[in-house]
Design a protein around this motif. Structure first.
Motif, PDB file in Angstrom:
ATOM      1  N   VAL A 217       0.862  -1.212  -0.141  1.00 35.58           N
ATOM      2  CA  VAL A 217      -0.028   0.026   0.150  1.00 35.58           C
ATOM      3  C   VAL A 217       0.893   1.131   0.076  1.00 35.58           C
ATOM      4  CG1 VAL A 217      -1.565   1.298   1.469  1.00 35.58           C
ATOM      5  CG2 VAL A 217      -1.969  -1.188   0.959  1.00 35.58           C
ATOM      6  N   ARG A 218       1.789   1.173   0.789  1.00 32.82           N
ATOM      7  CA  ARG A 218       2.966   2.406   0.923  1.00 32.82           C
ATOM      8  C   ARG A 218       3.499   2.466  -0.593  1.00 32.82           C
ATOM      9  NH1 ARG A 218       4.424   0.183   5.566  1.00 32.82           N
ATOM     10  NH2 ARG A 218       6.421  -0.552   4.692  1.00 32.82           N
ATOM     11  N   LEU A 219       3.953   1.337  -1.229  1.00 32.36           N
ATOM     12  CA  LEU A 219       4.331   1.613  -2.330  1.00 32.36           C
ATOM     13  C   LEU A 219       3.278   2.064  -3.557  1.00 32.36           C
ATOM     14  CD1 LEU A 219       6.828   1.107  -4.455  1.00 32.36           C
ATOM     15  CD2 LEU A 219       5.939  -1.254  -4.744  1.00 32.36           C
ATOM     16  N   ALA A 220       2.273   1.625  -3.427  1.00 32.66           N
ATOM     17  CA  ALA A 220       1.465   2.217  -4.390  1.00 32.66           C
ATOM     18  C   ALA A 220       1.190   3.670  -4.171  1.00 32.66           C
ATOM     19  CB  ALA A 220       0.029   1.406  -4.372  1.00 32.66           C
ATOM     20  N   ALA A 221       0.993   4.111  -3.053  1.00 31.79           N
ATOM     21  CA  ALA A 221       1.187   5.588  -2.776  1.00 31.79           C
ATOM     22  C   ALA A 221       2.250   6.206  -3.294  1.00 31.79           C
ATOM     23  CB  ALA A 221       0.809   5.886  -1.354  1.00 31.79           C
ATOM     24  N   GLU A 222       3.370   5.573  -3.323  1.00 29.65           N
ATOM     25  CA  GLU A 222       4.735   6.386  -3.652  1.00 29.65           C
ATOM     26  C   GLU A 222       4.660   6.153  -5.029  1.00 29.65           C
ATOM     27  OE1 GLU A 222       8.748   7.940  -3.536  1.00 29.65           O
ATOM     28  OE2 GLU A 222       7.194   7.649  -1.974  1.00 29.65           O
ATOM     29  N   LEU A 223       4.328   5.452  -5.704  1.00 29.86           N
ATOM     30  CA  LEU A 223       4.323   5.176  -7.067  1.00 29.86           C
ATOM     31  C   LEU A 223       3.587   6.329  -7.613  1.00 29.86           C
ATOM     32  CD1 LEU A 223       3.683   1.382  -7.588  1.00 29.86           C
ATOM     33  CD2 LEU A 223       5.893   2.748  -8.200  1.00 29.86           C
ATOM     34  N   GLU A 224       2.370   6.549  -7.339  1.00 27.42           N
ATOM     35  CA  GLU A 224       1.351   7.736  -7.559  1.00 27.42           C
ATOM     36  C   GLU A 224       1.905   9.120  -7.235  1.00 27.42           C
ATOM     37  OE1 GLU A 224      -0.973   6.944  -9.483  1.00 27.42           O
ATOM     38  OE2 GLU A 224      -1.348   4.715  -9.341  1.00 27.42           O
ATOM     39  N   GLU A 225       2.662   9.377  -6.249  1.00 20.43           N
ATOM     40  CA  GLU A 225       3.531  10.749  -5.754  1.00 20.43           C
ATOM     41  C   GLU A 225       4.327  10.926  -6.851  1.00 20.43           C
ATOM     42  OE1 GLU A 225       4.297  10.146  -1.873  1.00 20.43           O
ATOM     43  OE2 GLU A 225       2.206  10.470  -1.092  1.00 20.43           O
ATOM     44  N   ARG A 226       5.074   9.872  -7.178  1.00 22.01           N
ATOM     45  CA  ARG A 226       6.008  10.295  -8.295  1.00 22.01           C
ATOM     46  C   ARG A 226       5.582  10.402  -9.706  1.00 22.01           C
ATOM     47  NH1 ARG A 226      11.170   5.824  -6.931  1.00 22.01           N
ATOM     48  NH2 ARG A 226      11.469   6.576  -4.632  1.00 22.01           N
ATOM     49  N   VAL A 227       4.699   9.614  -9.971  1.00 22.63           N
ATOM     50  CA  VAL A 227       3.955   9.913 -11.386  1.00 22.63           C
ATOM     51  C   VAL A 227       3.284  11.212 -11.471  1.00 22.63           C
ATOM     52  CG1 VAL A 227       1.899   9.183 -12.558  1.00 22.63           C
ATOM     53  CG2 VAL A 227       3.592   7.315 -11.944  1.00 22.63           C
ATOM     54  N   ALA A 228       2.757  11.569 -10.215  1.00 18.97           N
ATOM     55  CA  ALA A 228       2.239  13.174 -10.292  1.00 18.97           C
ATOM     56  C   ALA A 228       3.247  14.240 -10.518  1.00 18.97           C
ATOM     57  CB  ALA A 228       1.415  13.333  -8.930  1.00 18.97           C
ATOM     58  N   ALA A 229       4.193  13.813  -9.759  1.00 15.77           N
ATOM     59  CA  ALA A 229       5.521  14.921 -10.067  1.00 15.77           C
ATOM     60  C   ALA A 229       5.934  15.066 -11.432  1.00 15.77           C
ATOM     61  CB  ALA A 229       6.519  14.315  -9.004  1.00 15.77           C
ATOM     62  N   VAL A 230       5.978  13.806 -12.018  1.00 16.55           N
ATOM     63  CA  VAL A 230       6.213  13.822 -13.628  1.00 16.55           C
ATOM     64  C   VAL A 230       5.149  14.511 -14.494  1.00 16.55           C
ATOM     65  CG1 VAL A 230       7.087  12.468 -15.528  1.00 16.55           C
ATOM     66  CG2 VAL A 230       7.900  12.077 -13.384  1.00 16.55           C
ATOM     67  N   TYR A 231       3.803  14.199 -13.932  1.00 10.26           N
ATOM     68  CA  TYR A 231       3.060  14.970 -14.899  1.00 10.26           C
ATOM     69  C   TYR A 231       2.658  16.588 -14.607  1.00 10.26           C
ATOM     70  CZ  TYR A 231       1.327  10.803 -16.994  1.00 10.26           C
ATOM     71  OH  TYR A 231       1.093   9.589 -18.069  1.00 10.26           O
ATOM     72  N   SER A 232       3.208  16.804 -13.104  1.00  8.24           N
ATOM     73  CA  SER A 232       3.522  18.258 -12.938  1.00  8.24           C
ATOM     74  C   SER A 232       4.528  18.889 -13.865  1.00  8.24           C
ATOM     75  CB  SER A 232       3.867  18.249 -11.589  1.00  8.24           C
ATOM     76  OG  SER A 232       3.941  19.705 -11.198  1.00  8.24           O
ATOM     77  N   ASP A 233       5.494  18.410 -14.197  1.00 10.15           N
ATOM     78  CA  ASP A 233       6.498  18.934 -15.052  1.00 10.15           C
ATOM     79  C   ASP A 233       5.912  18.812 -16.614  1.00 10.15           C
ATOM     80  OD1 ASP A 233       8.261  18.899 -13.093  1.00 10.15           O
ATOM     81  OD2 ASP A 233       9.336  17.175 -13.710  1.00 10.15           O
ATOM     82  N   LEU A 234       5.288  17.744 -16.832  1.00  5.61           N
ATOM     83  CA  LEU A 234       4.750  17.803 -18.405  1.00  5.61           C
ATOM     84  C   LEU A 234       3.530  19.022 -18.390  1.00  5.61           C
ATOM     85  CD1 LEU A 234       4.772  16.541 -21.130  1.00  5.61           C
ATOM     86  CD2 LEU A 234       3.067  14.987 -20.030  1.00  5.61           C
ATOM     87  N   VAL A 235       2.808  19.055 -17.442  1.00  2.08           N
ATOM     88  CA  VAL A 235       1.559  20.330 -17.414  1.00  2.08           C
ATOM     89  C   VAL A 235       2.728  21.764 -17.835  1.00  2.08           C
ATOM     90  CG1 VAL A 235       0.148  21.764 -16.074  1.00  2.08           C
ATOM     91  CG2 VAL A 235       0.329  19.241 -15.966  1.00  2.08           C
ATOM     92  N   ARG A 236       3.652  21.932 -16.910  1.00  5.46           N
ATOM     93  CA  ARG A 236       4.448  23.032 -17.413  1.00  5.46           C
ATOM     94  C   ARG A 236       5.162  23.063 -18.845  1.00  5.46           C
ATOM     95  NH1 ARG A 236       5.983  22.127 -11.906  1.00  5.46           N
ATOM     96  NH2 ARG A 236       7.874  21.195 -12.763  1.00  5.46           N
ATOM     97  N   ALA A 237       5.425  22.009 -19.220  1.00  3.80           N
ATOM     98  CA  ALA A 237       6.475  21.930 -20.425  1.00  3.80           C
ATOM     99  C   ALA A 237       5.457  22.076 -21.859  1.00  3.80           C
ATOM    100  CB  ALA A 237       7.134  20.571 -20.496  1.00  3.80           C
ATOM    101  N   THR A 238       4.104  21.674 -21.608  1.00  8.12           N
ATOM    102  CA  THR A 238       3.263  21.761 -22.730  1.00  8.12           C
ATOM    103  C   THR A 238       2.152  22.846 -22.721  1.00  8.12           C
ATOM    104  OG1 THR A 238       1.943  20.083 -21.583  1.00  8.12           O
ATOM    105  CG2 THR A 238       3.926  19.228 -22.911  1.00  8.12           C
ATOM    106  N   GLU A 239       1.350  22.696 -23.891  1.00 10.97           N
ATOM    107  CA  GLU A 239       0.086  23.459 -23.932  1.00 10.97           C
ATOM    108  C   GLU A 239      -0.934  22.762 -24.595  1.00 10.97           C
ATOM    109  OE1 GLU A 239       1.709  26.443 -27.535  1.00 10.97           O
ATOM    110  OE2 GLU A 239       2.307  26.950 -25.534  1.00 10.97           O
TER     111      GLU A 239
END
Length: 149
Positions: A78-100
């Motif tokens: 369960v902790r790993l699943a939360a960590e995976l999602e947090e890491r994915v969210a961080a990368v998508y945060s970068d993608l939001v900034r880099a795209t339009e």
């Protein structure tokens, strides 16, 4: 393209990680793990198509990924699943900034989905999903920073 490839790498890692989660999580959370696994596979496949559509070569998945900690039981899964999602969210945060446009909208949707899954796995949410490490870094460096820096 760099942010798209980073998102693709994150999705590859999430698919791998959910294989571990699914093998260790208890029966009561197994359906959640399967749903997340399927969502990450779909996002991964969409990112592959996007990279190809832009004339790039999608980065392949690794044979294995280093887990951030040992996963011997359901609680760790369960902790790993939360960590995976947090890491994915961080990368998508970068993608939001880099795209339009439409790509930014898709990245924002993926960020939202990862944040919701992280909250469900963790049992609570954070103020700015995908920005936790940036918040810590900002707090650490805020004492010497000038406004607008």
């Amino acid at each position: 393209m760099k942010a798209l490839q980073a998102a693709l790498r994150a999705e590859h890692a999430a698919v791998y990680g959910y294989g571990v989660v699914g093998g260790r999580v208890g029966d009561e959370r197994r359906a959640d793990a399967r749903t997340a696994y399927d969502a990450h596979r779909a996002r991964r496949d969409e990112l592959r198509r996007t990279v190809r559509g832009l004339g790039g070569e999608p980065e392949p998945s690794a044979a294995a990924y280093a887990l951030p900690f040992s996963v011997p039981d359901s609680a760790a899964a369960v902790r790993l699943a939360a960590e995976l999602e947090e890491r994915v969210a961080a990368v998508y945060s970068d993608l939001v900034r880099a795209t339009e446009g439409a790509r930014r909208g898709a990245a924002a949707e993926a960020l939202r989905e990862a944040a919701v899954r992280a909250a469900r796995w963790r049992g609570g949410s954070v103020a700015f999903p995908g920005l936790a490490e940036r918040s810590r870094a900002s707090a650490d460096g805020a004492a010497g920073a000038s406004p607008g820096a």
